[in-house]
Design a protein around this motif. Sequence first.
Motif, PDB file in Angstrom:
ATOM      1  N   LEU A 116       0.860  -1.211   0.033  1.00  0.00           N
ATOM      2  CA  LEU A 116       0.058   0.052  -0.082  1.00  0.00           C
ATOM      3  C   LEU A 116       0.739   1.169  -0.068  1.00  0.00           C
ATOM      4  N   GLY A 117       2.110   1.186   0.507  1.00  0.00           N
ATOM      5  CA  GLY A 117       2.948   2.145   0.649  1.00  0.00           C
ATOM      6  C   GLY A 117       2.403   3.578   1.576  1.00  0.00           C
ATOM      7  N   GLU A 118       1.632   3.064   2.482  1.00  0.00           N
ATOM      8  CA  GLU A 118       0.979   4.264   3.343  1.00  0.00           C
ATOM      9  C   GLU A 118       1.407   4.418   4.728  1.00  0.00           C
ATOM     10  N   PRO A 119       1.392   5.180   5.372  1.00  0.00           N
ATOM     11  CA  PRO A 119       1.808   5.258   6.903  1.00  0.00           C
ATOM     12  C   PRO A 119       1.085   4.549   7.807  1.00  0.00           C
ATOM     13  N   VAL A 120       1.616   3.958   8.843  1.00  0.00           N
ATOM     14  CA  VAL A 120       0.599   3.107   9.839  1.00  0.00           C
ATOM     15  C   VAL A 120       0.728   3.728  11.144  1.00  0.00           C
ATOM     16  N   ALA A 121      -0.150   3.764  11.646  1.00  0.00           N
ATOM     17  CA  ALA A 121      -0.386   4.008  13.110  1.00  0.00           C
ATOM     18  C   ALA A 121      -1.094   2.903  13.836  1.00  0.00           C
ATOM     19  N   ASN A 122      -0.617   2.453  14.675  1.00  0.00           N
ATOM     20  CA  ASN A 122      -1.576   1.385  15.466  1.00  0.00           C
ATOM     21  C   ASN A 122      -1.461   1.548  16.944  1.00  0.00           C
ATOM     22  N   TYR A 123      -2.720   0.849  17.563  1.00  0.00           N
ATOM     23  CA  TYR A 123      -2.892   1.057  18.847  1.00  0.00           C
ATOM     24  C   TYR A 123      -3.511  -0.463  19.204  1.00  0.00           C
ATOM     25  N   GLY A 124      -2.788  -1.377  19.723  1.00  0.00           N
ATOM     26  CA  GLY A 124      -3.523  -2.829  20.000  1.00  0.00           C
ATOM     27  C   GLY A 124      -4.288  -3.150  18.908  1.00  0.00           C
ATOM     28  N   PRO A 125      -5.677  -3.184  18.772  1.00  0.00           N
ATOM     29  CA  PRO A 125      -6.486  -3.821  17.628  1.00  0.00           C
ATOM     30  C   PRO A 125      -6.780  -2.825  16.723  1.00  0.00           C
ATOM     31  N   PHE A 126      -6.413  -1.578  16.726  1.00  0.00           N
ATOM     32  CA  PHE A 126      -6.601  -0.623  15.790  1.00  0.00           C
ATOM     33  C   PHE A 126      -5.523  -0.484  14.870  1.00  0.00           C
ATOM     34  N   VAL A 127      -5.880  -0.198  13.538  1.00  0.00           N
ATOM     35  CA  VAL A 127      -4.824   0.118  12.609  1.00  0.00           C
ATOM     36  C   VAL A 127      -5.206   1.223  11.703  1.00  0.00           C
ATOM     37  N   MET A 128      -4.679   2.464  11.747  1.00  0.00           N
ATOM     38  CA  MET A 128      -5.149   3.695  10.878  1.00  0.00           C
ATOM     39  C   MET A 128      -3.724   4.123  10.263  1.00  0.00           C
ATOM     40  N   ASN A 129      -3.881   5.423   9.900  1.00  0.00           N
ATOM     41  CA  ASN A 129      -2.671   5.998   9.151  1.00  0.00           C
ATOM     42  C   ASN A 129      -2.023   6.956  10.160  1.00  0.00           C
ATOM     43  N   THR A 130      -2.708   7.717  10.945  1.00  0.00           N
ATOM     44  CA  THR A 130      -2.184   8.785  11.895  1.00  0.00           C
ATOM     45  C   THR A 130      -2.362   8.518  13.042  1.00  0.00           C
TER      46      THR A 130
END
Length: 279
Positions: free
Chosen positions: A248-262
Amino acid sequence: MTQRQITEVRTAHPSRDGDGVAIQRISGMRHAGMDPILMIDELRSEQREDFAGGFPPHPHRGMQTLTYLKRGGISHEDSLGNRGEIRGGGAQWMSAGRGVIHSEMPTVDTNGLHGFQLWVNLPAAQKMSAPNYRDVPANELVEWRGEGTSATAIAGQWHLADADVTGPLAELAGHAGVLDMSLDPEVELTLQVPDEENLLAYVYAGSMIVNAREVHAQQMAVTSAGRVMTLHAGVEGTQVLLLRGAPLGEPVANYGPFVMNTPDEIEQTLRDYQSGQFP
């Protein structure tokens, strides 16, 4: 055609998740060579106490899960009313999208469990899509046999030796593919994959060699770009889970079971979950 090389060998680490379930884990949340695969868990135990607690209700957003069982049984329930059960050889797929709460529990008659759970990233444009779920029983998966080799196609199209094999699960993000392969001792197999896709090989029994580099059980090979990869099984043979997908080549921000971009999106996700906005 360009031969793929192993660029890195990653070793799974013992961990526990859910209600104390023993797993071997490889995390790749921000690993460019694993994109769009976020994580690989192997669940394997003969002792029910290692997995009896299962994974009680918990939330997800922004990613997909794929559970593939070799042995044992798992039941799924979620906050959208979906219920399903798979046995050895079957798979369960869920796209969390904008948010869902689900549980995965071993069936009461499961005394030994062996399987895998993959997390696959959703692209930013799909992270707030509607959640979805699908069971894929063992009889829907596609089997292939060659000389000294066999494979089960779960997702994606695979070119093995002189045959094309396509798994029934087409819903994985990044056009991801999953193939479970067994090779007899010292058997060699060549496969072709799109040059632009990432290709991973998680060995779960025996060993394999790619261009003189050896990978052992509970290790995963990350590979370079290339159209062709030749696998050579070790003296005890090999069983390997092959994973591929378009990065995907996108930034990854995660916290436990949540995976977003920022990080801001993670903060919003936490507020949404705490305020009861997940279904």
